[in-house]
Scaffold this motif. Structure first.
Motif, PDB file in Angstrom:
ATOM      1  N   LEU A  15       0.818  -1.214   0.000  1.00  0.00           N
ATOM      2  CA  LEU A  15       0.000   0.000   0.000  1.00  0.00           C
ATOM      3  C   LEU A  15       0.853   1.266   0.000  1.00  0.00           C
ATOM      4  CD1 LEU A  15      -2.764  -1.350   2.321  1.00  0.00           C
ATOM      5  CD2 LEU A  15      -3.196  -0.286   0.108  1.00  0.00           C
ATOM      6  N   GLY A  16       2.110   1.144   0.405  1.00  0.00           N
ATOM      7  CA  GLY A  16       3.015   2.283   0.343  1.00  0.00           C
ATOM      8  C   GLY A  16       3.285   2.669  -1.104  1.00  0.00           C
ATOM      9  N   VAL A  17       3.521   1.680  -1.935  1.00  0.00           N
ATOM     10  CA  VAL A  17       3.752   1.925  -3.362  1.00  0.00           C
ATOM     11  C   VAL A  17       2.498   2.535  -3.986  1.00  0.00           C
ATOM     12  CG1 VAL A  17       4.134   0.780  -5.584  1.00  0.00           C
ATOM     13  CG2 VAL A  17       5.501   0.132  -3.597  1.00  0.00           C
ATOM     14  N   ALA A  23       0.190   4.364  -2.554  1.00  0.00           N
ATOM     15  CA  ALA A  23       0.036   5.758  -2.135  1.00  0.00           C
ATOM     16  C   ALA A  23       0.952   6.661  -2.953  1.00  0.00           C
ATOM     17  CB  ALA A  23       0.344   5.893  -0.645  1.00  0.00           C
ATOM     18  N   ASP A  24       2.105   6.130  -3.343  1.00  0.00           N
ATOM     19  CA  ASP A  24       3.069   6.938  -4.080  1.00  0.00           C
ATOM     20  C   ASP A  24       2.715   7.144  -5.547  1.00  0.00           C
ATOM     21  OD1 ASP A  24       4.651   7.493  -1.988  1.00  0.00           O
ATOM     22  OD2 ASP A  24       6.329   6.201  -2.552  1.00  0.00           O
ATOM     23  N   THR A  28      -7.061   7.403  -5.010  1.00  0.00           N
ATOM     24  CA  THR A  28      -6.093   7.016  -3.991  1.00  0.00           C
ATOM     25  C   THR A  28      -6.304   7.810  -2.704  1.00  0.00           C
ATOM     26  OG1 THR A  28      -4.549   6.522  -5.753  1.00  0.00           O
ATOM     27  CG2 THR A  28      -3.621   6.743  -3.559  1.00  0.00           C
ATOM     28  N   LYS A  29      -6.519   9.099  -2.882  1.00  0.00           N
ATOM     29  CA  LYS A  29      -6.682   9.957  -1.715  1.00  0.00           C
ATOM     30  C   LYS A  29      -7.896   9.531  -0.894  1.00  0.00           C
ATOM     31  CE  LYS A  29      -6.322  14.702  -0.473  1.00  0.00           C
ATOM     32  NZ  LYS A  29      -6.779  16.045  -0.818  1.00  0.00           N
ATOM     33  N   PHE A  46      -7.397   6.193   1.035  1.00  0.00           N
ATOM     34  CA  PHE A  46      -6.588   6.258   2.244  1.00  0.00           C
ATOM     35  C   PHE A  46      -7.256   7.100   3.332  1.00  0.00           C
ATOM     36  CE2 PHE A  46      -3.370   4.545  -0.519  1.00  0.00           C
ATOM     37  CZ  PHE A  46      -2.593   3.779   0.327  1.00  0.00           C
ATOM     38  N   LEU A  47      -7.974   8.137   2.902  1.00  0.00           N
ATOM     39  CA  LEU A  47      -8.568   9.017   3.913  1.00  0.00           C
ATOM     40  C   LEU A  47      -9.955   8.570   4.350  1.00  0.00           C
ATOM     41  CD1 LEU A  47      -7.398  12.517   2.601  1.00  0.00           C
ATOM     42  CD2 LEU A  47      -6.369  11.075   4.378  1.00  0.00           C
TER      43      LEU A  47
END
Ligand SMILES: Nc1ncnc2c1ncn2[C@@H]1O[C@H](COP(=O)(O)OP(=O)(O)OP(=O)(O)O)[C@@H](O)[C@H]1O
Ligand SMILES: Nc1ncnc2c1ncn2[C@@H]1O[C@H](COP(=O)(O)OP(=O)(O)O)[C@@H](O)[C@H]1O
Ligand code: SF4
Ligand code: SF4
Ligand SMILES: [Mg+2]
Ligand SMILES: [Mg+2]
Lengths: 329, 336
Positions: free
Chosen positions: A214-216, A218-219, A238-239, A242-243
Motif C-alpha cells: 500500500l506504500g507503493v 500511495a506513491d 487514492t486519496k 486512504f482518507l
C-alpha cells in the motif's frame, strides 16, 4: 472512451477437487494516461485478473467469462492470432521475476529488438538503435556495451529496468505491471518507480499496477481497486481510499499495516492491529459476502446475500451491505 | 556496579565464502559476506538486522546458530565462547539458540505431523521424560502460538501460511531457548497474518524473556517490534542503536537513504526521497575505504581510502562514517 473496461470478469480453473474460483467478480475501467492500482493479499486474484486480460491463461484449465473491452474490442472473443498482435505491442507487461520472463540464452538487445521487428516492422539496424535508445531511457549505464550482455550478467534492478524497456519499446497504450518491484530492494524500487512515472508522463501510457504494497500505491496510483477472495470490494481515488476507506476489509487492511514513524511517539513498541481469521477457500462457492467470516459488522443478510458493487459516492464504489452506516457516521 | 551479561555477544565476527578453488586448492575469489561485526543482545531484547539484499543478514544469522563456522572473530552465549563448541557442548548450544526461516512451506517436513514436528526437539534434547510429559509440553506450545490443540495430528499442507509459521515458531520454542533468530520470518506472510505473527512474537517475548534477532528488510515492521537496530551494508554494520535513534535520528547517509526510500502508506505530505544512484557493488570486490562511498553523495578522498570505524555518538547509538551530519542531513565539515 476508456482504454480498458472490465466488467463482471470471472475466471475459474478446473481442479481435482472442483473449480478454483480465482476471480469471481471483477469490474473496473481505465482511462488513458491513468495509473490504477490493484491491491489485495496473496491469492486474492490480482495476477489471474491481469493474465485474463492478456489472455495468457491457456491450456484449457482456465475459463474466463464476463467482458473485457480494450479500445472497444472484446478481448475474450478475439482469436489467438489477433491477441498476439496486441500482446507486447498495444499492451505491454512487466512481471515480478524478470529472470523468468527474460530469455536467458538471448542477449537483452536481441530480445528488445525482436519485439520491435515483429510488431513495428523495423529493420535489424533500426531495431538495435532503438533498443540502445530504450536502455538509455531506463538508465542502463553504458547501454552500447550492455546491450550485448545476457540477463544473468545484470543485477536484479537492471533486469527489471530491461523488462520496462522491453515493455515500453512499442509504446503500448496499456502497461500491466504485476508486482514489478516486489523482488527489489527499497532503494532500487524507488529508482524503478520514479522511472515508470517519468516514462508515463512522456508517453501517456495507462498503467495497471498490481501490488500488495500500500506504500507503493500511495506513491504512484491515481485510483485503487481493492480485491478480496477474487472480488473487487472497493474502488476509489487514492486519496479517498486512504482518507475515507468504506469497506470493512479495506479499513482493516489500512489499520493493520505498520507505518514508518508511527510508533515513535509511544515509549514501548506497540501492538499491530490484527484482522482475525483467514481468507476463505476458493474451492467453496460463497453465497453471501466473502468477508463475512472475518467482518466485525456482519449480519444475517451478509451471510446469505452477496452485496453488489455499487457507487456510493461519485468515484467511490463499494461492495458492502452496511456501508450506509459508515456514511452516516 | 554489576553489568548484566549479554545473552549473545559478537566480537569482530567475520564470514568469508571462498569460491571455486583452483588447481592448487587456492580460492579464486572471496565473498566478503560479513566483516568485523560486533554486536550484543540482552535478555528480553529484540535486535533487528536490516539492510538490502546480499548485505550479509542471513550470513550473520546462520553463523550465530552454528549452521556454518565464522572465518574470523568470535561470539559468546551467556558469556561463554560458542563459536568453537563441538560435540555434546554444541548440541546443548543448539537447544539454546534456535532459528525460524522465511518459508514455512519448505522448513517444515511435509511428512511429519504437528505432534511429530514438536516432539522431535523435545526428545532430541532430552527435555521430556515420558509420553505424557511430551503431550503436556506440546499442548503448552500450541497454546503459546495460538494453534488449536487438535492440530497435533494434522500435517503442514493442511495449514495456511500463517499457521505453518506458528508451527515453526512452536518448534523453535520447544527447547525453551535463550535466543531465536527470525530470518525474514514474517516476510512471506500477508499483512493481516503478518500482524498476528508479529504480535505473537512480542507476547511470547514478554512472557518468557526470550531474546530475538529479527532479520528483515521490512523497516516499518522493524520499527514496530524492535528495541535495537543494526544496519548493514555490504557485510559491515554501518549504524547501530536504539529504535528511536535509528528511526528518529539516523546519522549514516545510507541509513537515511534506506529509510527515506520506504514507500509510506499515507497520502499526507511526504519528506522528499533521497534517491541513491547505482546498484550495490559486488561483495566479491567491495569498494575500498567506506564500502558505501560509490553511492554516497558526501564521499571524499578520505572515504575512498580509509575504513570508518563504528564510533559512539550517543547513549545507545553508534555510526561508521567519517563525518557528522545535522538533523536534516546537511554535512557538518568536521571529520573524526
Ligand atoms: N554459501 C555461500 N557461498 C558463497 N557466497 C555466499 C554464500 N552464502 C551467501 N553468500 C553471499 O554472501 C553475501 C551475503 O549473503 P546473505 O545471504 O547473508 O545476504 P542477506 O543480507 O541475507 O540478503 P537477502 O536480503 O537477499 O536475504 C551475498 O553476496 C551472497 O551472495
Ligand atoms: N494456473 C492455475 N491453476 C489453478 N489455480 C490457479 C492458477 N493460477 C492461480 N491459481 C489460483 O488462483 C488464485 C488467485 O491467484 P493469483 O491471481 O495468482 O493471486 P494474487 O492476487 O496473489 O496474484 C489462487 O488461489 C491461486 O492458487
Ligand atoms: S457485506 Fe456485511 S460482512 Fe460483508 S463487508 Fe459489508 S458488513 Fe461486512
Ligand atoms: S564515510 Fe564517507 S562515503 Fe562513507 S558514509 Fe560517511 S561520508 Fe559517505
Ligand atoms: Mg500475483
Ligand atoms: Mg537473507
Amino acid at each position: 472512451m476508456p482504454i480498458l473496461n472490465v466488467s463482471e470478469l470471472r475466471t475459474h480453473f478446473r481442479g481435482e477437487r472442483g473449480p478454483v474460483r480465482a476471480v469471481e467478480n471483477v469490474s473496473f475501467t481505465l482511462e488513458s494516461g491513468e495509473t490504477i492500482a490493484i491491491v489485495g493479499e496473496s491469492g486474492s486474484g490480482k495476477s489471474v485478473t491481469s493474465l485474463s486480460i492478456m489472455r495468457l491463461l491457456a491450456g484449457g484449465r482456465a475459463r474466463s467469462s464476463g467482458r473485457i473491452e480494450f479500445l472497444g474490442r472484446d478481448i475474450l472473443s478475439l482469436g489467438e492470432a489477433e491477441m498476439r498482435k496486441i500482446r507486447g505491442n498495444e499492451i505491454g507487461m512487466i512481471f515480478q521475476e524478470p529472470m523468468t520472463s527474460l530469455n536467458p540464452v538471448l542477449t537483452i538487445g536481441r530480445q528488445i529488438a525482436e519485439t520491435l521487428i515483429l510488431h513495428q516492422h523495423l529493420s535489424r539496424a533500426q531495431a538495435r538503435a532503438r533498443a540502445i535508445e530504450m536502455l538509455r531511457l531506463v538508465d542502463i549505464p553504458a547501454a552500447e556495451q550492455r546491450i550485448d550482455e545476457y540477463p544473468h550478467q545484470l543485477s536484479g534492478g537492471m533486469r527489471q529496468r530491461v523488462m520496462i524497456a522491453m515493455a515500453l519499446a512499442c509504446e503500448p497504450k496499456l502497461l500491466i505491471a504485476d508486482e514489478p518491484t516486489t523482488a527489489l530492494d527499497v532503494t532500487i524500487q524507488a529508482q524503478v518507480l520514479e522511472l515508470m512515472a517519468d516514462l508515463q508522463k512522456r508517453t501517456g501510457t495507462a498503467i495497471i499496477l498490481i501490488t500488495h504494497d500500500l506504500g507503493v500505491v500511495a506513491d504512484v496510483a491515481d485510483r485503487v481497486i481493492v480485491m478480496y477472495a477474487g472480488r473487487t470490494v472497493e474502488e476509489a481515488t487514492t486519496k479517498d481510499l486512504f482518507l475515507h476507506p468504506l469497506h470493512p476489509y479495506t479499513r482493516g487492511l489500512l489499520a493493520t499495516i505498520a507505518k514508518l514513524g508511527s510508533s515513535l511517539d509511544d515509549n514501548a513498541a506497540s501492538r499491530l492491529t490484527e484482522i482475525p481469521g483467514q481468507v476463505p477457500s476458493l474451492h467453496e462457492s460463497i453465497p453471501g459476502c466473502a468477508f463475512a467470516s472475518r467482518c466485525p459488522l456482519v449480519t444475517d443478510l451478509c451471510r446469505h446475500t452477496a452485496p453488489s458493487f455499487e457507487a456510493v459516492e461519485p468515484d467511490h464504489k463499494v461492495a458492502c451491505h452496511h456501508v450506509e452506516r459508515r456514511l452516516q457516521a | 556496579m554489576t553489568m548484566e551479561t549479554p545473552v549473545l555477544e559478537l566480537r569482530n565476527l567475520q564470514k568469508h565464502y571462498f569460491l571455486r578453488p583452483d588447481f592448487w586448492g587456492r580460492p579464486t575469489a572471496t565473498v566478503h559476506a560479513m566483516d568485523d561485526v560486533s554486536l550484543s543482545l540482552k535478555r528480553g531484547e529484540t535486535l533487528s538486522i536490516v539492510g538490502e539484499s546480499g548485505c550479509g543478514k542471513s550470513t550473520l544469522g546462520k553463523t550465530i546458530v552454528r549452521l556454518q563456522d565464522p572465518t574470523g572473530g568470535e561470539f559468546l552465549l551467556n558469556g561463554e565462547r560458542a563459536d568453537t563448541l563441538q560435540g555434546a557442548a554444541l548440541k546443548a548450544f543448539r537447544a539454546r539458540v534456535q532459528i525460524v526461516f522465511q518459508d514455512p512451506f519448505s522448513s517444515l517436513n511435509p511428512r511429519m505431523s504437528v505432534r511429530e514436528t514438536l516432539a522431535e526437539p523435545l526428545v532430541n534434547f532430552g527435555l521430556a521424560a515420558s509420553r505424557a510429559d511430551i503431550d503436556a509440553k506440546i499442548a503448552t506450545l500450541l497454546d503459546m502460538v495460538g494453534l488449536p490443540r487438535d492440530a497435533t495430528n494434522r500435517y503442514p499442507h493442511q495449514f495456511s501460511g500463517g499457521q505453518r509459521q506458528r508451527i515453526a515458531i512452536a518448534r523453535a520454542l520447544a527447547p525453551n531457548p535463550d535466543v531465536i533468530v527470525c530470518d525474514e520470518a514474517v516476510s512471506a506472510l500477508d499483512v493481516s497474518v503478518k500482524a498476528q505473527i508479529v504480535n505473537l512474537l512480542g507476547d511470547i517475548q514478554k512472557e518468557t524473556g526470550l531474546a530475538l534477532i529479527f532479520i528483515s528488510h521490512d523497516l516499518a515492521i522493524v520499527e514496530h517490534l524492535t528495541h535495537r537496530v543494526a544496519v548493514m551494508y555490504l557485510g559491515h554494520v554501518v549504524e547501530e542503536g536504539a529504535r528511536r535513534e535509528i528511526f528518529g535520528a539516523a546519522a549514516h547517509p545510507y541509513t537515511r537513504a534506506l529509510i527515506s526510500a520506504v514507500p509510506n502508506p499515507t497520502v499526507e505530505e511526504k519528506k522528499p526521497r533521497i534517491l541513491l544512484k547505482g546498484d550495490v557493488p559486488s561483495p566479491l570486490a567491495p569498494p575500498s575505504g567506506c564500502r558505501f562511498h560509490t553511492r554516497c553523495a558526501f564521499a571524499t578522498d578520505r572515504c575512498r581510502a580509509e575504513v570508518p570505524r563504528l564510533r559512539k555518538i550517543g547513549g545507545d547509538h553508534a555510526v561508521a562514517c567519517h563525518y557528522d551530519f545535522s538533523a536534516d542531513g546537511v554535512l557538518i565539515q568536521h571529520a573524526h
